[in-house]
Design a protein around this motif. Structure first.
Motif, PDB file in Angstrom:
ATOM      1  N   HIS A 688       0.824  -1.209   0.000  1.00 27.64           N
ATOM      2  CA  HIS A 688       0.000   0.000   0.000  1.00 27.64           C
ATOM      3  C   HIS A 688       0.858   1.259   0.000  1.00 27.64           C
ATOM      4  O   HIS A 688       0.531   2.254  -0.669  1.00 27.64           O
ATOM      5  CB  HIS A 688      -0.921   0.018   1.213  1.00 27.64           C
ATOM      6  N   SER A 692       0.462   4.201  -2.733  1.00 25.55           N
ATOM      7  CA  SER A 692       0.118   5.544  -2.278  1.00 25.55           C
ATOM      8  C   SER A 692       1.140   6.563  -2.764  1.00 25.55           C
ATOM      9  O   SER A 692       0.800   7.703  -3.095  1.00 25.55           O
ATOM     10  CB  SER A 692       0.004   5.587  -0.760  1.00 25.55           C
ATOM     11  N   LEU A 696      -0.152   9.720  -5.048  1.00 27.16           N
ATOM     12  CA  LEU A 696      -0.119  11.086  -4.530  1.00 27.16           C
ATOM     13  C   LEU A 696       0.988  11.929  -5.157  1.00 27.16           C
ATOM     14  O   LEU A 696       1.290  13.022  -4.681  1.00 27.16           O
ATOM     15  CB  LEU A 696       0.030  11.059  -3.004  1.00 27.16           C
ATOM     16  N   ASN A 777      -7.606   0.713   1.362  1.00 25.25           N
ATOM     17  CA  ASN A 777      -6.539   1.706   1.359  1.00 25.25           C
ATOM     18  C   ASN A 777      -6.314   2.295  -0.030  1.00 25.25           C
ATOM     19  O   ASN A 777      -6.065   3.495  -0.177  1.00 25.25           O
ATOM     20  CB  ASN A 777      -5.239   1.089   1.878  1.00 25.25           C
ATOM     21  N   VAL A 781      -6.628   6.216  -1.347  1.00 23.61           N
ATOM     22  CA  VAL A 781      -5.601   6.991  -2.045  1.00 23.61           C
ATOM     23  C   VAL A 781      -6.215   7.712  -3.239  1.00 23.61           C
ATOM     24  O   VAL A 781      -5.941   8.900  -3.484  1.00 23.61           O
ATOM     25  CB  VAL A 781      -4.432   6.080  -2.488  1.00 23.61           C
ATOM     26  N   ARG A 785      -6.427  11.731  -3.774  1.00 21.42           N
ATOM     27  CA  ARG A 785      -5.900  12.392  -4.973  1.00 21.42           C
ATOM     28  C   ARG A 785      -6.939  13.320  -5.590  1.00 21.42           C
ATOM     29  O   ARG A 785      -6.621  14.441  -6.016  1.00 21.42           O
ATOM     30  CB  ARG A 785      -5.443  11.353  -5.999  1.00 21.42           C
ATOM     31  N   GLN A 870      -8.586   9.776   5.604  1.00 21.05           N
ATOM     32  CA  GLN A 870      -7.785   8.885   6.452  1.00 21.05           C
ATOM     33  C   GLN A 870      -8.367   8.791   7.860  1.00 21.05           C
ATOM     34  O   GLN A 870      -8.290   7.732   8.493  1.00 21.05           O
ATOM     35  CB  GLN A 870      -6.336   9.359   6.488  1.00 21.05           C
ATOM     36  N   THR A 897       1.777   5.993   4.870  1.00 25.47           N
ATOM     37  CA  THR A 897       1.677   7.295   4.210  1.00 25.47           C
ATOM     38  C   THR A 897       0.553   8.082   4.880  1.00 25.47           C
ATOM     39  O   THR A 897      -0.592   7.618   4.920  1.00 25.47           O
ATOM     40  CB  THR A 897       1.378   7.138   2.712  1.00 25.47           C
TER      41      THR A 897
END
Length: 905
Positions: A688, A692, A696, A777, A781, A785, A870, A897
C-alpha cells in the motif's frame, strides 16, 4: 517491453548467413540502398571500376565465375561525387559515409522495382569483384508515397478494393462466401492505377470474405512468390485472420443502441493532469469470475455485465476517482487460436491440490501454453481489427459489435478506455507464415533492416520501420480507426522508442484534429503515452530522432517513468532479485543481498532523490535540495548509468508507475526483496505504501490491475504465456493467487532456489482480511488524490512554485519523504487559488519499520489535521498519525503514508 521490462517471447530470428568470400552469397544480402528515384547508396568505393545495376523480372540473377548472370536489364551507374544529399541522410542517418551512384535519366525505375535487383562493381577486365542486392524503402517512398483510399471502400452501388503493393507484378482478390474452406466464388484481377492496385465488386458482396494473392519478388527466398494474405487495411476478419471480411463499419447494424451519442456521454476530462490509469488484460478480467456466465468469460461481453464482481470493482474504482482503463492488446494477434473449440486447458481442481512450491503446476501449464486461450497479445498480425478470440464468434461482425459494447459499458460506469497498440514489431515475416501479412505484400518495406539487409529483432522480432512513409501512414490510419470507429479514449504505445518522434507527433496531431461534429469524437480528449526506452538499432537517434523519453519533452506525449519504479523497489527488473529499494528495506531492514561494500545509507538517500523528482512529475527543470543539500534541477540528478533522471517538461509527459504486466507483480517483488522474517502484514503495508506514493505524486499515476488486491503470480517474472492459472484475478477477494506452484521454468528457473522457500512458507500468504484492507486503502488513495486539484497540478510552473520537499540534506531522516503543496488565497498577491477547500497539504511517506517523528520549523503553527478520508479509514495505524502545531512535529506510524491538510478559514 524493454531492456528495463521483460515482454512476451517472440520467435527467435534465424541466424544470419555468412557472406562468405567473393560473390558466393552476396545476393542474399542487401547492403546497398536505393534511396530515391535516381540515387543508390552503397558503402563501397568503386575506384576505377564500373558500377552496374542488374534486374531480372523472373528472379534469375546469380553469381557465376565472378560475374552476375541471368539479368534482363543491365544499367551503368555514375558515381556521384560529394556524397549523399542532406535530405537522404536526414531520412537514413545510418548510411552516413556511403558512396552515391546515380541512374541515368532514361531508366524505367517503376518497372525495375518489380524485379530482382542487384548492383555490382566490375573491373576493367570484366571481373565482378563485389555485388549485393538492394533495400528499396527510400525509392518506394520517393515514387509511391500515397495518400488516397486503401482497403475496402463502400459506396451506394459497389465496393472498391485498394491495395498498396508497388513491387508486385500481379495482384488477385479471391472472393469467398465462407470464412474458411471452399473454392473462391470469383477471382478479381486488380489493375495498377495511381500507385495502387484496385478493383470493383458489387455492394451485395458485403459479408463475403476475400484474400489477396500477390505475385512479387521476395528477398528472403530470392524468388518471385505468389503470396496469399489478408488485407492490411482489413475492417473485419475471419478466425485467425485467414481472410478479410467485407464489412462497412458505418453500417447501422453494427452499432449498439446509443453508439452515435457516446461521445456526449463519456466521462468528462477537464485536463490530462486529472488522468489516472488502471492496466487490465481482457481475459484476466473475467476468466476466473464466477459471477460471469462461462460462455462469455474472458471476452468482450463480460464487461457488459454491470453486476458482475469485476464490474462492481471497477465501478468502485471509478467512483473513487479512477479515470481510465488501459486494455492490453485488443487487435488481431497470434498466439491464441480464435476458435475456442481448439483450446486445451488444465484441470484447476488437480492443480489446487498440489503443494504451493510444486514444480507440477508449471509443467502442466507450459505443456499446453501455446494451445490454450491465453496470451498477452504482443504478437501483432493485423493492427486494425479486434481480436477474434475475445468475441463470441470470431467470424462475421461479432467482434466489432462486442468490442463497441465493451467500450460503451466501461464509459457508462465512468471509465474512459485506452488500448495498447504495438506498432514496433510484427509477429511474422516472409512469404509463407500464415501470420505474415505486410511482408508478403511489399517485401522488404515495412520491416526495418540492418546494413546487411537482415531484419532487426531488438523489439522482440520483425521490427517495423515508421521512418518509411507508408508505415507511418498505416500507423496513423490505424489510430484514427480505433478513435473514430471504436471511440477509444487513448493509446498506450508498446516500445514507443522504436518509433520515430515525427510519427508520434503526426499521430498526436491527427488525433487532436478529430471533432464531435465531423467525426463523432473529441480528439482533444485522447491521451497518448508509451514506453520511451532507447535501445537497439534506434538508440541515440541512429535511425532518426526516435520517440524515447529524452526526446519527448515538450510534446505533451507521456512516457513511463522507470526511474521512480526502480528507486521505490530497488535495482531494475534485470538486476539481482534481492536488490532493495526505498520501500523494500534498503539500509533500513536489509535482507541477505551483498552490495559489495557500497554505502547503503547513501544508496537510500539517492533513491529518495529519484523518487522526489518523480513525485514532482519528473520535470527536467524542477529545482529542489538533494541528499547533499545542493540545489539541483531534475535533469542534473543522474541514474546509475549517468542518464538524467528527469526528462519531462510538463506533468502530463510523466506516467509514474511501479508495476505493470511486465515482470513480477508489486506484491511479488515486495515478497522477494523484503527480509524473509518480516510478517505478511508488513508486506501488505509496504504494498500500500508503494501504491500511495504513486497515487499522490504529480504527473499521471499508472497502476497494474491487482496492485490493490495484493495480486500475485506466484513470483512469475513474465506471465505473458503462463495461462489463466498463474494470471488469476479474484474479485471476490478470497485469495491473491500466491503460492500456486513454482512459476514457469523458461524465465524463472534460475531464481527457483530463492522462490521455492518463500512459496513453501505459509506465513507469506495474505488472508482475505489483508486483501480487503488493501482494497480499502487503495480506494482511499484515489479519493485523496481527487479531493484536491493540488495533487493534479497542470503546469511545470505550478509544481515549481507549490511543491516542496522538506526532509532533505545530510541530516534528513532516512526512509522518510515529506512533501508539502501550497495553494494561494483569493485576493491575496502571490499564488493563485486552485483549491476551494484546502490551503496547504503535507504528505509524509514513512518507509521505516518503526514509528517515526519529524519536525520542521517551516511547518510550525499550522492548522494541519489528518485528511478526513484517512480519519474515516479502517486503517487504525494511519489514524494514529499526529501533528503538534507548537513544534511542527509529526508522528507517523511504521510503513505508513499520512496526509495532513490545512482547511481554508
Amino acid at each position: 517491453m524493454s531492456p528495463t521490462q521483460e515482454g512476451p517471447h517472440s520467435p527467435s530470428p534465424s541466424p544470419a548467413k555468412s557472406a562468405g568470400d567473393g560473390l558466393q552469397n552476396s545476393l542474399s544480402f542487401s547492403r546497398a540502398f536505393w534511396v530515391n528515384e535516381r540515387l543508390i547508396a552503397w558503402n563501397v568505393d568503386s575506384g576505377d571500376c564500373s558500377c552496374f545495376l542488374y534486374a531480372s523480372k523472373t528472379a534469375s540473377l546469380e553469381t557465376v565465375n565472378d560475374s552476375i548472370q541471368g539479368y534482363e536489364v543491365k544499367i551503368k551507374l555514375e558515381r556521384s561525387g560529394g556524397g549523399l544529399p542532406e535530405d537522404v541522410l536526414k531520412k537514413f542517418p545510418h548510411i552516413q559515409g556511403y558512396e552515391a551512384y546515380r541512374l541515368p535519366p532514361s531508366s524505367d525505375v517503376k518497372s525495375l522495382l518489380k524485379c530482382q535487383l542487384a548492383v555490382g562493381i566490375t573491373k576493367p577486365d570484366g571481373e565482378c569483384c563485389n555485388a549485393t542486392s538492394l533495400q528499396l524503402p527510400g525509392v518506394l517512398d520517393d515514387l509511391f508515397a500515397y495518400t488516397g483510399p486503401l482497403g475496402a471502400v463502400f459506396s451506394d452501388d459497389h465496393i472498391s478494393l485498394y491495395l498498396w503493393a508497388p513491387t508486385a507484378q500481379a495482384v488477385q482478390a479471391l472472393i469467398f462466401s465462407q470464412p474458411t474452406g471452399g473454392d473462391p466464388l470469383e477471382i478479381l484481377e486488380l489493375e495498377e492505377i495511381d500507385k495502387v492496385w484496385t478493383a470493383k465488386c458489387p455492394e451485395h458482396w458485403e459479408g463475403y470474405y476475400y484474400e489477396y494473392e500477390v505475385s512479387v519478388y521476395h528477398p528472403t527466398t530470392l524468388k518471385v512468390e505468389k503470396c496469399s494474405a489478408s488485407d492490411p487495411y482489413s475492417c473485419g476478419l475471419s478466425s485467425n485472420a485467414q481472410r478479410t471480411l467485407l464489412v462497412n463499419l458505418a453500417s447501422e447494424t453494427l452499432k449498439p443502441e446509443g453508439w452515435e451519442r457516446l461521445a456526449d456521454m463519456k466521462p468528462q476530462i477537464l485536463s490530462f493532469s486529472d488522468i489516472s490509469i488502471y492496466e487490465l488484460h481482457i481475459r484476466d478480467f473475467s476468466a476466473n469470475d464466477e459471477t460471469v456466465p462461462p460462455d462469455i468469460c474472458g471476452g468482450y461481453e463480460a464487461f457488459t455485465l454491470q453486476d458482475s464482481a469485476g464490474m462492481r470493482h471497477l465501478k468502485k474504482l471509478s467512483d473513487s476517482g479512477l479515470t481510465h482503463i488501459h486494455l492490453l492488446p485488443t487487435f488481431q494477434f497470434a498466439g491464441v487460436d480464435d476458435e475456442k473449440a481448439n483450446w486445451k486447458s488444465v484441470d484447476f481442481r488437480i492443480l489446487e491440490e498440489l503443494p504451493p512450491d510444486s514444480v507440477e503446476q508449471q509443467a502442466q501449464v507450459t505443456a499446453i501454453q501455446d494451445e490454450d486461450g491465453y496470451n498477452w497479445g504482443y504478437n501483432p498480425v493485423i493492427w486494425g481489427v479486434p481480436k477474434g478470440s475475445y468475441a463470441s464468434d470470431p467470424n462475421g461482425p461479432c467482434r466489432i459489435i462486442e468490442f463497441r459494447k465493451m467500450i460503451q459499458a466501461l464509459n457508462q460506469i465512468g471509465l474512459r478506455v485506452i488500448v495498447d497498440v504495438v506498432y514496433n514489431h510484427l509477429n511474422a515475416s516472409g512469404p509463407y507464415d500464415d501470420s505474415s501479412i505486410l511482408d508478403k505484400i511489399v517485401p522488404g518495406y515495412y520491416l526495418r533492416r540492418n546494413s546487411d539487409g537482415l531484419i532487426e529483432h531488438s523489439a522482440c522480432a520483425n521490427n517495423t520501420a515508421s521512418e518509411h512513409f507508408m508505415v507511418e501512414r498505416l500507423i496513423i490510419d490505424d489510430l484514427l480507426r480505433w478513435a473514430v470507429d471504436y471511440k477509444v479514449d487513448g493509446f498506450r504505445f508498446d516500445l514507443m522508442g522504436h518509433l520515430m518522434k515525427h510519427t508520434m507527433m503526426r499521430a498526436k496531431s491527427a488525433l487532436n484534429s478529430l471533432s464531435k461534429e465531423a467525426h463523432g469524437v473529441d480528439g482533444s480528449s485522447i491521451y497518448i503515452y508509451g514506453e520511451g526506452w532507447d535501445f537497439g538499432e534506434v538508440a541515440q537517434n541512429r535511425r532518426g530522432i526516435n520517440a524515447c523519453q529524452m526526446n519527448l519533452g515538450g510534446t505533451g506525449i507521456g512516457s513511463f517513468n522507470d526511474r521512480i519504479r526502480d528507486a521505490v523497489l530497488g535495482g531494475s527488473p534485470f538486476g539481482h532479485p534481492l536488490q532493495q529499494g526505498f520501500v523494500t528495506g534498503l539500509f533500513l531492514q536489509p535482507n541477505t543481498h551483498d552490495y559489495g561494500g557500497a554505502d547503503e545509507m547513501l544508496m537510500l538517500a539517492i533513491s529518495k532523490d529519484h523518487i522526489q523528482v518523480g513525485m514532482a512529475a519528473n520535470l527536467r527543470e524542477y529545482i529542489f535540495a538533494d541528499h547533499e543539500d545542493l540545489e539541483v534541477k531534475g535533469w542534473e540528478v543522474l541514474t546509475y548509468d549517468r542518464t538524467p533522471v528527469a526528462y519531462a517538461m510538463s506533468p502530463t509527459e510523466t506516467v509514474n508507475y511501479i508495476s505493470a504486466h511486465d515482470n513480477e507483480t508489486l506484491f511479488d517483488v515486495i515478497s522477494m526483496k523484503t527480509p524473509v522474517e518480516i510478517s505478511v502484514d508488513a508486506r501488505c503495508r509496504l504494498n500500500h505504501l508503494a501504491t500511495s506514493l504513486i497515487g499522490l505524486s504529480q504527473g499521471i499515476p499508472f497502476f497494474h490491475c491487482g496492485d490493490e488486491l495484493l495480486r500475485s503470480k506466484s513470483l512469475d517474472r513474465d506471465s505473458y504465456n503462463s495461462g489463466d492459472w498463474f494470471n488469476r484475478l479474484d474479485f471476490s477477494f478470497n485469495m491473491n493467487n500466491w503460492g500456486v506452484g513454482l512459476p514457469p521454468r523458461e524465465k524463472n528457473e534460475k531464481n527457483w532456489p530463492l522462490i521455492q522457500p518463500r512459496l513453501a512458507d505459509p506465513s507469506f500468504k495474505p488472508q482475505k482480511s489483508n486483501i480487503l484492507e488493501a482494497v480499502d486503502n487503495f480506494l482511499n488513495v484515489l479519493r485523496i488524490r481527487y479531493s484536491s486539484p493540488l495533487f493534479r497540478l497542470r503546469t511545470a510552473n505550478d509544481i515549481q512554485e507549490r511543491v516542496r520537499f522538506i526532509n532533505t540534506g545530510p541530516s534528513a531522516v532516512p526512509g522518510l519523504i515529506v512533501m508539502s503543496i501550497e495553494d494561494g488565497h483569493e485576493g491575496v498577491p502571490g499564488l493563485t487559488q486552485l483549491d476551494p477547500i484546502y490551503f496547504f497539504l503535507v504528505v509524509l511517506v514513512n518507509a521505516r519499520p518503526t514509528e517515526t517523528e519529524f519536525a520542521s520549523p517551516s511547518l510550525k503553527e499550522k492548522a494541519l489535521k489528518l485528511h478526513p478520508i484517512q480519519l474515516m479509514s479502517s486503517d487504525e495505524l494511519v489514524k494514529s498519525s499526529a501533528y503538534d502545531a507548537s513544534s511542527g512535529r509529526f508522528t507517523i506510524p511504521a510503513r505508513t503514508t499520512s496526509v495532513f491538510v490545512e482547511h481554508r478559514s
